[in-house]
Design a protein around this motif. Structure first.
Motif, mmCIF file in Angstrom:
data_model
loop_
_atom_site.group_PDB
_atom_site.id
_atom_site.type_symbol
_atom_site.label_atom_id
_atom_site.label_comp_id
_atom_site.label_asym_id
_atom_site.label_seq_id
_atom_site.Cartn_x
_atom_site.Cartn_y
_atom_site.Cartn_z
ATOM 1 N N UNK A 96 0.809 -1.220 0.000
ATOM 2 C CA UNK A 96 0.000 0.000 0.000
ATOM 3 C C UNK A 96 0.838 1.265 0.000
ATOM 4 N N UNK A 97 1.894 1.281 0.803
ATOM 5 C CA UNK A 97 2.730 2.485 0.860
ATOM 6 C C UNK A 97 3.371 2.753 -0.492
ATOM 7 N N UNK A 98 3.815 1.701 -1.160
ATOM 8 C CA UNK A 98 4.442 1.855 -2.469
ATOM 9 C C UNK A 98 3.428 2.303 -3.512
ATOM 10 N N UNK A 99 2.210 1.790 -3.409
ATOM 11 C CA UNK A 99 1.154 2.204 -4.343
ATOM 12 C C UNK A 99 0.907 3.699 -4.245
ATOM 13 N N UNK A 100 0.786 4.188 -3.032
ATOM 14 C CA UNK A 100 0.536 5.627 -2.851
ATOM 15 C C UNK A 100 1.748 6.459 -3.281
ATOM 16 N N UNK A 101 2.924 5.964 -3.003
ATOM 17 C CA UNK A 101 4.122 6.677 -3.439
ATOM 18 C C UNK A 101 4.188 6.754 -4.961
ATOM 19 N N UNK A 102 3.711 5.719 -5.620
ATOM 20 C CA UNK A 102 3.738 5.707 -7.081
ATOM 21 C C UNK A 102 2.730 6.694 -7.667
ATOM 22 N N UNK A 103 1.579 6.857 -7.013
ATOM 23 C CA UNK A 103 0.625 7.885 -7.451
ATOM 24 C C UNK A 103 1.296 9.255 -7.399
ATOM 25 N N UNK A 104 2.008 9.510 -6.311
ATOM 26 C CA UNK A 104 2.717 10.788 -6.168
ATOM 27 C C UNK A 104 3.810 10.928 -7.217
ATOM 28 N N UNK A 127 -1.138 2.524 -10.555
ATOM 29 C CA UNK A 127 0.062 2.770 -9.750
ATOM 30 C C UNK A 127 0.768 1.458 -9.411
ATOM 31 N N UNK A 128 0.003 0.410 -9.111
ATOM 32 C CA UNK A 128 0.606 -0.897 -8.849
ATOM 33 C C UNK A 128 1.398 -1.364 -10.069
#
Length: 463
Positions: free
Chosen positions: A367-375, A390-391
């Protein structure tokens, strides 16, 4: 596979061969298996030639349909790809930076990739029903986008009743409203207390209940339905064509829930499409990743994530991959899935495990990586992406592009998941026309337990 001989067998080997119409209108084989073509066709020169999405789709799908449906109806179905999508390329390929591409699959009427095959499947089903003077009851399990696309495609259809099962409180508000606000008398929405795998299990149990077929045909529009899955193959073909000479080295990263979109890519490669490889990108629900890593396929309760459409821990189309990777060993496939249904786990024979790892790789993204990828997508390229995209992007950026281009599939418009995106970026994505005004419409759905009897009781008054 010639134009007149398109036929299908069950992955479990204990059902008769059928033609395309039967595979479409039945969905799951009588023995509980999934339909696969008796023989894989090769992509024709026409399929690989330049042309719009409709022309390509017709050339790709014609060998699968054979003479089961009139040629004019296949034309009518594939023309939907240029009539109801809001981008002239239908599925545009966007280069984010050298060697990294985004395949936008969300330009259809419900802003998700499911529209591509669903719009065609609706036309083909209608043609089959008219020709046979029949009525069809459809049931579909959904983690969000399949249900929305099915409602849009089939709402108001004269010969079709549609039952949609979604996991209660486990789809986005926009996805739920897309399913529950059509107002169509032929649509029944059931919110199931459980997760997507519970909805999928219910669907399979219902499809195996012969009493529900009395007086009508009964099928599913999940990607367990061969027509739905086959309808996703053409956009791999148009993408390879856009990549040109680099297509043979291109790897496709597919955000994966039920493994249908990834298997469509596998099918395209099996048909001769130049391709460097397939990567299935999952979220925390990583049963597929663990199976490929350890050789043990285990079921567990799905965990809720931002990429809700991928909250799946028993991907149905994994059965099709096992069938193919095992050399089409129906006995082995049937035994593995009987073991999985009974015990919630199945050990893969060593040779099958190795074959599966050769066919596809998989990676899980937290989850943290998914949100970081959106950013990252917004900061690096000015792209606003949904959590599922994002995933895929996170997994794609982890690949070595010196080996060839990498294509991440973008499966939904970010506005379908505006809450998650706004938490990361601080603003809501602009909604496309397809998603506007949903909050003003009246919702209609029933809440049921994850129990076949409860589903049957709810369905009693439909059609």
């Amino acid at each position: 596979m010639t134009q007149s001989s398109a036929s299908y067998v069950s992955t479990r080997g204990r059902a008769p061969q059928v033609d395309f119409v039967e595979a479409l209108l039945r969905g799951v084989a009588p023995d509980g298996g999934l339909y696969a073509p008796v023989a894989w066709p090769e992509l024709s020169a026409e399929a690989m030639a330049s042309g719009d999405a409709a022309t390509t789709a017709r050339a790709v799908l014609a060998p699968f349909v054979g003479d089961a449906i009139a040629s004019a109806e296949l034309d009518r179905a594939t023309r939907r790809l240029t009539q109801v999508f809001d981008h002239p390329a239908t599925t545009p390929l966007v280069e984010l930076e050298p060697g990294l591409f985004l395949l936008e699959l969300f330009h259809g009427p419900t802003a998700a990739f499911k529209d591509y095959a669903m719009q065609m499947a609706a036309v083909l089903a209608d043609a089959a029903l008219v020709a046979g003077n029949q009525r069809l009851r459809l049931v579909t399990a959904t983690s969000g986008d399949t249900g929305a696309a099915a409602v849009r495609a089939f709402a108001g259809a004269e010969r079709v009743d549609l039952v949609v099962l979604h996991p209660l409180d486990r789809v986005s508000p926009v996805q739920r409203r897309q399913m529950t606000t059509s107002g169509a008398a032929n649509v029944l929405n059931l919110a199931v207390r459980g997760d997507f795998d519970d909805c999928q299990r219910l669907t399979k149990v219902l499809l195996a209940d012969e009493s529900l077929r009395e007086g009508r045909r009964f099928s599913s529009v999940n990607s367990i339905n061969w027509a739905r899955l086959a309808g996703q193959i053409p956009y791999y073909v148009t993408t390879a064509r856009a990549l040109g000479a680099a297509a043979a080295q291109a790897r496709y990263v597919v955000p994966t829930g039920n493994f249908g979109d990834a298997f469509a890519g596998w099918a395209a490669r099996r048909m001769g499409l130049p391709m460097g490889g397939l990567v299935a990108a999952t979220n925390r629900n990583d049963a597929l990743v663990r199976a490929l890593e350890t050789g043990v396929y285990t079921r567990s309760a799905a965990v809720s994530t931002a990429s809700v459409s991928m909250d799946v821990n028993a991907p149905s189309n994994f059965e099709r991959l096992i069938y193919e990777a095992s050399g089409r060993d129906a006995d082995l496939t049937r035994g593995l899935f009987a073991e999985f249904a009974r015990d919630g786990r199945a050990s893969l024979p060593a040779d099958l495990h190795a074959a599966l790892r050769y066919e596809v790789s998989a990676v899980a993204v937290d989850e943290a990586t998914t949100r970081a990828e959106i950013a990252h997508a917004h900061a690096a390229w000015g792209q606003v992406v949904c959590p599922h995209t994002a995933v895929a992007l996170s997994a794609a950026r982890g690949l070595n592009r010196s080996e060839g281009p990498v294509v991440a599939l973008s499966t939904a418009h970010p506005a379908k998941f505006g809450t998650v995106v706004s938490e990361v970026l601080g603003f809501e994505p602009d909604a496309p026309p397809a998603l506007r005004g949903l909050e003003d419409r009246v919702e209609q759905y029933q809440i049921i337990d994850a129990d076949p009897a409860a589903a049957k009781a709810a369905m009693a008054g439909l059609g």
